[in-house]
Write an enzyme that holds these catalytic residues in place. Structure first.
Site, PDB file in Angstrom:
ATOM      1  N   ARG A 105      -9.155   0.031   3.456  1.00 40.49           N
ATOM      2  CA  ARG A 105      -8.184   0.979   2.908  1.00 40.49           C
ATOM      3  C   ARG A 105      -6.870   0.283   2.577  1.00 40.49           C
ATOM      4  O   ARG A 105      -6.131   0.740   1.713  1.00 40.49           O
ATOM      5  CB  ARG A 105      -7.884   2.079   3.936  1.00 40.49           C
ATOM      6  N   ILE A 148       6.566   6.304  17.710  1.00 42.60           N
ATOM      7  CA  ILE A 148       6.337   7.062  16.465  1.00 42.60           C
ATOM      8  C   ILE A 148       5.098   7.959  16.577  1.00 42.60           C
ATOM      9  O   ILE A 148       5.169   9.155  16.314  1.00 42.60           O
ATOM     10  CB  ILE A 148       6.172   6.113  15.245  1.00 42.60           C
ATOM     11  N   ARG A 163      -0.420  15.071  13.048  1.00 43.38           N
ATOM     12  CA  ARG A 163       0.481  14.535  12.029  1.00 43.38           C
ATOM     13  C   ARG A 163       1.000  15.702  11.199  1.00 43.38           C
ATOM     14  O   ARG A 163       0.486  16.010  10.131  1.00 43.38           O
ATOM     15  CB  ARG A 163      -0.223  13.476  11.177  1.00 43.38           C
ATOM     16  N   PRO A 164       2.042  16.390  11.691  1.00 43.21           N
ATOM     17  CA  PRO A 164       2.497  17.612  11.039  1.00 43.21           C
ATOM     18  C   PRO A 164       3.201  17.345   9.702  1.00 43.21           C
ATOM     19  O   PRO A 164       3.582  16.206   9.422  1.00 43.21           O
ATOM     20  CB  PRO A 164       3.501  18.188  12.042  1.00 43.21           C
ATOM     21  N   ILE A 165       3.375  18.402   8.902  1.00 39.92           N
ATOM     22  CA  ILE A 165       4.123  18.261   7.640  1.00 39.92           C
ATOM     23  C   ILE A 165       5.282  19.259   7.590  1.00 39.92           C
ATOM     24  O   ILE A 165       5.758  19.613   6.517  1.00 39.92           O
ATOM     25  CB  ILE A 165       3.210  18.427   6.392  1.00 39.92           C
ATOM     26  N   ASP A 166       5.721  19.713   8.778  1.00 35.31           N
ATOM     27  CA  ASP A 166       6.791  20.714   8.806  1.00 35.31           C
ATOM     28  C   ASP A 166       8.065  20.241   8.104  1.00 35.31           C
ATOM     29  O   ASP A 166       8.763  21.034   7.463  1.00 35.31           O
ATOM     30  CB  ASP A 166       7.102  21.129  10.252  1.00 35.31           C
ATOM     31  N   GLN A 167       8.379  18.955   8.198  1.00 36.19           N
ATOM     32  CA  GLN A 167       9.610  18.453   7.563  1.00 36.19           C
ATOM     33  C   GLN A 167       9.473  18.391   6.036  1.00 36.19           C
ATOM     34  O   GLN A 167      10.460  18.574   5.318  1.00 36.19           O
ATOM     35  CB  GLN A 167       9.985  17.070   8.124  1.00 36.19           C
ATOM     36  N   CYS A 221      -5.218   8.136   8.716  1.00 42.32           N
ATOM     37  CA  CYS A 221      -5.618   7.626  10.019  1.00 42.32           C
ATOM     38  C   CYS A 221      -5.292   8.644  11.093  1.00 42.32           C
ATOM     39  O   CYS A 221      -4.286   9.339  11.023  1.00 42.32           O
ATOM     40  CB  CYS A 221      -4.898   6.310  10.295  1.00 42.32           C
ATOM     41  N   LYS A 243       0.826  -1.219   0.000  1.00 42.50           N
ATOM     42  CA  LYS A 243       0.000   0.000   0.000  1.00 42.50           C
ATOM     43  C   LYS A 243       0.853   1.258   0.000  1.00 42.50           C
ATOM     44  O   LYS A 243       0.646   2.165  -0.808  1.00 42.50           O
ATOM     45  CB  LYS A 243      -0.912   0.013   1.243  1.00 42.50           C
ATOM     46  N   ARG A 294      -3.699  10.301   3.690  1.00 38.23           N
ATOM     47  CA  ARG A 294      -2.345  10.736   4.017  1.00 38.23           C
ATOM     48  C   ARG A 294      -1.449  10.752   2.767  1.00 38.23           C
ATOM     49  O   ARG A 294      -0.678  11.676   2.540  1.00 38.23           O
ATOM     50  CB  ARG A 294      -1.759   9.768   5.042  1.00 38.23           C
TER      51      ARG A 294
HETATM   52  N1  EPU Z   1       6.568  14.046  11.662  1.00 39.36           N
HETATM   53  C1  EPU Z   1       6.856  15.338  11.984  1.00 39.36           C
HETATM   54  N2  EPU Z   1       6.919  16.259  10.977  1.00 39.36           N
HETATM   55  C2  EPU Z   1       6.701  15.930   9.685  1.00 39.36           C
HETATM   56  C3  EPU Z   1       6.405  14.597   9.356  1.00 39.36           C
HETATM   57  C4  EPU Z   1       6.352  13.663  10.378  1.00 39.36           C
HETATM   58  O1  EPU Z   1       7.056  15.677  13.149  1.00 39.36           O
HETATM   59  O2  EPU Z   1       6.775  16.810   8.819  1.00 39.36           O
HETATM   60  C5  EPU Z   1       6.531  13.031  12.740  1.00 39.36           C
HETATM   61  C6  EPU Z   1       5.151  12.359  12.863  1.00 39.36           C
HETATM   62  O3  EPU Z   1       4.299  13.118  13.689  1.00 39.36           O
HETATM   63  C7  EPU Z   1       5.531  11.020  13.462  1.00 39.36           C
HETATM   64  C8  EPU Z   1       6.898  10.718  12.829  1.00 39.36           C
HETATM   65  O4  EPU Z   1       7.387  11.968  12.367  1.00 39.36           O
HETATM   66  O5  EPU Z   1       5.702  11.143  14.842  1.00 39.36           O
HETATM   67  C9  EPU Z   1       6.873   9.741  11.681  1.00 39.36           C
HETATM   68  O6  EPU Z   1       5.890  10.131  10.715  1.00 39.36           O
HETATM   69  P1  EPU Z   1       6.055   9.797   9.172  1.00 39.36           P
HETATM   70  O7  EPU Z   1       6.144  11.057   8.417  1.00 39.36           O
HETATM   71  O8  EPU Z   1       7.169   8.803   9.002  1.00 39.36           O
HETATM   72  O9  EPU Z   1       4.680   9.080   8.856  1.00 39.36           O
HETATM   73  P2  EPU Z   1       3.743   9.296   7.599  1.00 39.36           P
HETATM   74  O10 EPU Z   1       4.580   9.532   6.388  1.00 39.36           O
HETATM   75  O11 EPU Z   1       2.663  10.220   7.929  1.00 39.36           O
HETATM   76  C10 EPU Z   1       3.822   6.791   6.899  1.00 39.36           C
HETATM   77  C11 EPU Z   1       2.829   5.716   6.575  1.00 39.36           C
HETATM   78  C12 EPU Z   1       2.144   5.266   7.858  1.00 39.36           C
HETATM   79  C13 EPU Z   1       3.204   4.764   8.827  1.00 39.36           C
HETATM   80  C14 EPU Z   1       4.273   5.842   9.061  1.00 39.36           C
HETATM   81  C15 EPU Z   1       5.425   5.377   9.923  1.00 39.36           C
HETATM   82  C16 EPU Z   1       2.108   6.251   4.346  1.00 39.36           C
HETATM   83  C17 EPU Z   1       1.054   6.767   3.446  1.00 39.36           C
HETATM   84  N3  EPU Z   1       1.838   6.250   5.638  1.00 39.36           N
HETATM   85  O12 EPU Z   1       3.095   7.855   7.478  1.00 39.36           O
HETATM   86  O13 EPU Z   1       1.332   4.181   7.487  1.00 39.36           O
HETATM   87  O14 EPU Z   1       2.605   4.466  10.062  1.00 39.36           O
HETATM   88  O15 EPU Z   1       4.813   6.272   7.791  1.00 39.36           O
HETATM   89  O16 EPU Z   1       6.044   4.273   9.359  1.00 39.36           O
HETATM   90  O17 EPU Z   1       3.158   5.806   3.899  1.00 39.36           O
HETATM   91  C18 EPU Z   1      -0.465   2.663   7.719  1.00 39.36           C
HETATM   92  O18 EPU Z   1      -0.088   2.126   6.673  1.00 39.36           O
HETATM   93  O19 EPU Z   1      -1.333   2.159   8.473  1.00 39.36           O
HETATM   94  C19 EPU Z   1       0.141   3.940   8.112  1.00 39.36           C
HETATM   95  C20 EPU Z   1      -0.411   4.722   8.988  1.00 39.36           C
END
Ligand code: EPU
Length: 427
Positions: free
Chosen positions: A397, A327, A122-126, A117, A22, A93
């Site tokens: 999903r 996480i 779930r910020p996008i600052d990075q 989810c 996925k 997401r």
């Molecule tokens: N984070 C920040 N700033 C950012 C981005 C992330 O602080 O700009 C923090 C998040 O709050 C979190 C950590 O960094 O504490 C990791 O977040 P990450 O960005 O790695 O997660 P994501 O990209 O939102 C993806 C998967 C999730 C999976 C996570 C962790 C996708 C579409 N989603 O989410 O998958 O849990 O990585 O491996 O790839 C799932 O499949 O059920 C799912 C939720």
């Protein structure tokens, strides 16, 4: 509305085949926006996150053609807009990746704040930090993120947190930028390597994916490709846990055993037998389960997306186990639901403290998110009596034909209608 009804207690036995990943698919589909030709993508999972992502591209003008059930051709050349439809995008997401892809192609992206989810903030600052390093500026208005750049120029980005989404988005924006981009402290998940391999198969120059330093040398054009998505690590892990929870014996096919190392290690630690083959893995259990301690970590650590499923298994292990969630701060929504089946779990900060019980007992529960939802199915499979799982749209999903696959392993599970609430009759 429908729900899953499970008559628990059957051992899972036989063979099951894992579908495409996925989280690779939801990155690779928007990546086709960067391609100057048609992409044929194989091993596409048949799940709603993928159909929603394809729908978004179609709404924006892409031509989508299913060649067979798991192969799709995408021609994103007709897309003439960098504004993603709000209503479709805000629930997913993965739709955040439209930002990187639009930025790479149009040097401009207007995309709703991504949903997905609900694990708390779930910020996008990075992601935005990475775009800024490439020369883009951004604003946030009315729930939309507007990112634009005159020119995208390669640069060095050090991620403050290891983020899958930010790593992918920066790769997408950088692949057609001028010069070389270096992402440091990058995420190393298998789907990041898969996206890099997909982009490289179109002529991109990305090195180091799978390590914490990824180098992307920008290029002008990306040509068409035929590419097969990797198997889904978490779907495989979910069947591994389901086999263990039911004292089953299951051969899980179409997997990359290396991707499952952290899950295999924990299962073996608690008394489950795991045998690895080239592209399959056999999981069986005959004895009792032992307690253990788990800390979720970015890859190659134990995946947060396997936390709720493992919690079910540990809830029927002997002794007290601990899962430390490092996480997501709000990944514990499954706890209340699992408690309805008799599990004894308390949450202390980021720790789930699980006191093993002799058995779970069927109840009516709901899926609160994708992985919490599938954990309820596993709980229902090993519980005594009947379990009904509501809000199954979350599970669909990310799990292709989960009822069919579990039934083929001997589970007594079916999709049933949720009865309408009865309206009191006037007398
Ligand atoms: N984070 C920040 N700033 C950012 C981005 C992330 O602080 O700009 C923090 C998040 O709050 C979190 C950590 O960094 O504490 C990791 O977040 P990450 O960005 O790695 O997660 P994501 O990209 O939102 C993806 C998967 C999730 C999976 C996570 C962790 C996708 C579409 N989603 O989410 O998958 O849990 O990585 O491996 O790839 C799932 O499949 O059920 C799912 C939720």
């Amino acid at each position: 509305m429908e729900r899953f009804t499970i008559n628990g207690g059957n051992r899972l036995t036989g063979e099951v085949t894992v579908s495409g990943a996925k989280n690779a698919a939801v990155a690779i589909i928007p990546a086709t926006i960067l391609c100057d030709d048609i992409c044929r993508i194989e091993n596409i999972p048949n799940i709603t996150d993928v159909s929603n992502m394809l729908h978004i591209l179609k709404e924006m003008g892409a031509k989508i053609r299913y060649v067979d059930r798991s192969t799709v051709e995408i021609d994103s050349r007709p897309i003439a807009t960098f504004v993603a439809p709000y209503e479709l995008v805000r629930r997913m997401r993965g739709s955040a990746y439209l930002m990187g892809a639009f930025l790479g192609r149009f040097h401009h992206a207007v995309v709703a704040m991504p949903g997905g989810c609900n694990f708390g903030v779930r910020p996008i600052d990075q992601h935005l930090k990475g775009f800024s390093a490439l020369g883009a500026s951004y604003s946030l208005e009315g729930g939309m993120v507007d990112v634009a750049a005159e020119n995208l120029c390669g640069s060095s980005v050090y991620l403050d947190v290891v983020s899958v989404g930010a790593t992918i988005n920066i790769m997408l924006a950088a692949v057609k930028a001028e010069g070389t981009t270096v992402i440091e402290n990058a995420a190393r998940e298998p789907h990041i390597v898969d996206l890099a391999n997909f982009l490289n198969s179109m002529g991109a120059d990305i090195r180091g994916a799978g390590t914490d330093e990824i180098k992307i040398r920008g290029c002008k054009h990306l040509h068409g490709t035929v590419y097969s998505i990797i198997p889904d690590q978490i779907e495989a892990g979910t069947y591994m846990v389901a086999a263990a929870a039911t004292s089953g014996d299951v051969l899980i096919k179409n997997v990359i055993p290396k991707h499952l190392d952290s899950i295999t290690a924990k299962l073996e630690e608690i008394g489950v037998k795991v045998e690895e083959y080239d592209d399959s893995i056999r999981v069986s259990r005959t004895g009792p389960l032992n307690k253990c301690t788990i800390k979720t970590m970015p890859h190659p650590g134990f995946p947060t997306d396997m936390h709720p499923q493992m919690a079910v298994l540990l809830s029927i292990a002997s002794g007290t186990s601990i899962i430390n969630e490092s996480i997501f701060d709000n990944r514990f929504q499954y706890v209340d639901e699992l408690s309805r089946l008799g599990a004894r779990i308390s949450v202390e900060g980021r720790l789930a403290v699980i006191e093993g019980v002799d058995h779970l007992t069927g109840a009516i529960v709901k899926a609160t998110d994708l992985r919490a939802g599938v954990a309820m199915l596993i709980a229902g499979l090993c519980a005594r009596g009947v379990t009904q799982v509501e809000d199954i749209q979350y599970i669909e999903r990310g799990y292709e034909d989960i009822v069919g696959k579990l039934r083929s392993l001997g589970a007594d599970i079916r999709r049933t209608a949720v009865p309408e609430p009865s309206v009191p009759q006037a007398i």
